[in-house]
Design a protein around this motif. Structure first.
Motif, mmCIF file in Angstrom:
data_model
loop_
_atom_site.group_PDB
_atom_site.id
_atom_site.type_symbol
_atom_site.label_atom_id
_atom_site.label_comp_id
_atom_site.label_asym_id
_atom_site.label_seq_id
_atom_site.Cartn_x
_atom_site.Cartn_y
_atom_site.Cartn_z
ATOM 1 N N TRP A 1 0.825 -1.219 0.000
ATOM 2 C CA TRP A 1 0.000 0.000 0.000
ATOM 3 C C TRP A 1 0.859 1.270 0.000
ATOM 4 C CZ3 TRP A 1 -1.707 -4.431 2.467
ATOM 5 C CH2 TRP A 1 -2.961 -4.913 2.047
ATOM 6 N N LYS B 1 0.077 5.203 -1.076
ATOM 7 C CA LYS B 1 -1.357 5.544 -1.110
ATOM 8 C C LYS B 1 -1.660 6.555 0.000
ATOM 9 C CE LYS B 1 -3.216 1.807 -3.626
ATOM 10 N NZ LYS B 1 -4.139 0.709 -3.741
ATOM 11 N N LEU C 1 -6.525 4.765 2.081
ATOM 12 C CA LEU C 1 -6.340 3.619 2.987
ATOM 13 C C LEU C 1 -7.517 3.466 3.958
ATOM 14 C CD1 LEU C 1 -2.551 3.925 3.934
ATOM 15 C CD2 LEU C 1 -3.593 2.479 2.197
ATOM 16 N N GLU D 1 -10.504 3.820 3.505
ATOM 17 C CA GLU D 1 -11.663 3.165 2.871
ATOM 18 C C GLU D 1 -11.338 1.740 2.431
ATOM 19 O OE1 GLU D 1 -14.739 4.589 2.439
ATOM 20 O OE2 GLU D 1 -13.976 6.245 3.654
ATOM 21 N N ASP D 2 -10.092 1.321 2.644
ATOM 22 C CA ASP D 2 -9.641 0.028 2.111
ATOM 23 C C ASP D 2 -9.618 -1.042 3.203
ATOM 24 O OD1 ASP D 2 -8.323 -2.113 0.994
ATOM 25 O OD2 ASP D 2 -6.797 -0.916 -0.014
ATOM 26 N N ASP D 3 -10.666 -1.851 3.225
ATOM 27 C CA ASP D 3 -10.761 -2.863 4.289
ATOM 28 C C ASP D 3 -9.684 -3.937 4.173
ATOM 29 O OD1 ASP D 3 -12.766 -1.506 5.486
ATOM 30 O OD2 ASP D 3 -14.397 -2.783 4.791
ATOM 31 N N ASP D 4 -9.186 -4.171 2.968
ATOM 32 C CA ASP D 4 -8.102 -5.154 2.810
ATOM 33 C C ASP D 4 -6.843 -4.677 3.530
ATOM 34 O OD1 ASP D 4 -9.707 -6.753 1.311
ATOM 35 O OD2 ASP D 4 -8.972 -6.055 -0.629
ATOM 36 N N PHE D 5 -6.644 -3.382 3.492
ATOM 37 C CA PHE D 5 -5.488 -2.797 4.175
ATOM 38 C C PHE D 5 -5.581 -3.065 5.686
ATOM 39 C CE2 PHE D 5 -3.754 0.889 6.524
ATOM 40 C CZ PHE D 5 -2.404 0.747 6.195
#
Length: 209
Positions: free
Chosen positions: A60, A63, A68, A70-74
């Motif tokens: 990541w 970014k 970040l 908004e990024d649940d994978d993160f």
């Protein structure tokens, strides 16, 4: 040490704490609700992590924090990173421990049920946790800490309030521990949007170093 405290809604948080090693305050925020345009603040939260956590989040790099956040994978990667994590939650508005316990229980149970992981063992572990909070009274400035050791699926939870000895409980059910982490650190589904935003910005900065 002479380090400046970080103020989170008038509550001081040390910029660093030492468990088995020094952990840095990388994110903080509050839990609150709005009722008829009135903001009611419940707790202030500080998230302490090993600075090395950035090494596990390299994909990541570059970014910005708002992406970040908004990024649940993160945040999934953050939760799963094999580093020590420590949450310090300070009570702003006093409530009964049972009220906090119920919030924790429903948040954890809903997440477990959604992942089809809510079995008898999980129910038992959760019941013990609710029982632990049941008898407590969360006066203003009481502190709840969650310690997640680096390579272990356990959580050590402690409660401290003025005039009482510290109370502790260990949660050894890996699924319950994971969902407690997700309650506080679970990206867009986390309990405190301000904490998630703050963490995302701090980690974005760390990743740019």
């Amino acid at each position: 040490m002479g380090t400046e405290m970080v103020m989170v809604d008038e509550i001081p948080f040390p910029p660093q704490i030492t468990t088995t090693k020094p952990l840095s305050l990388l994110g903080y925020g509050i839990t609150d609700i709005e009722i008829h345009f009135l903001q009611i603040k419940f707790t202030a939260i500080g998230v302490y992590l090993e600075p090395e956590v950035a090494g596990h989040l390299q994909q990541w790099k570059g970014k910005p924090g708002n992406v970040l956040a908004e990024d649940d994978d993160f945040f999934e990667a953050l939760i799963n990173a094999p580093v020590e994590k420590f949450l310090r939650v300070v009570v702003i508005k006093e409530i009964k421990g049972s009220q906090y316990g119920v919030q924790l229980e429903s948040a954890v149970r809903d997440r477990l049920a959604a992942d089809d992981k809510y079995e008898e063992e999980e129910e038992e572990a959760l019941e013990k946790l609710v029982e632990f909070f049941q008898s407590k009274y969360f006066k203003k400035n009481s502190i709840i800490t969650y310690h997640f050791p680096a390579n272990s699926c356990t959580a050590e939870i402690a409660f401290t309030t003025e005039g009482k000895e510290e109370a502790k409980i260990k949660v050894e059910n890996a699924n319950v521990v994971e969902m407690i982490k997700k309650w506080y650190l679970g990206g867009t589904r986390g309990v405190s949007a301000t904490t998630i935003t703050s963490l995302a910005n701090a980690l974005s900065a760390q990743l740019c170093k």
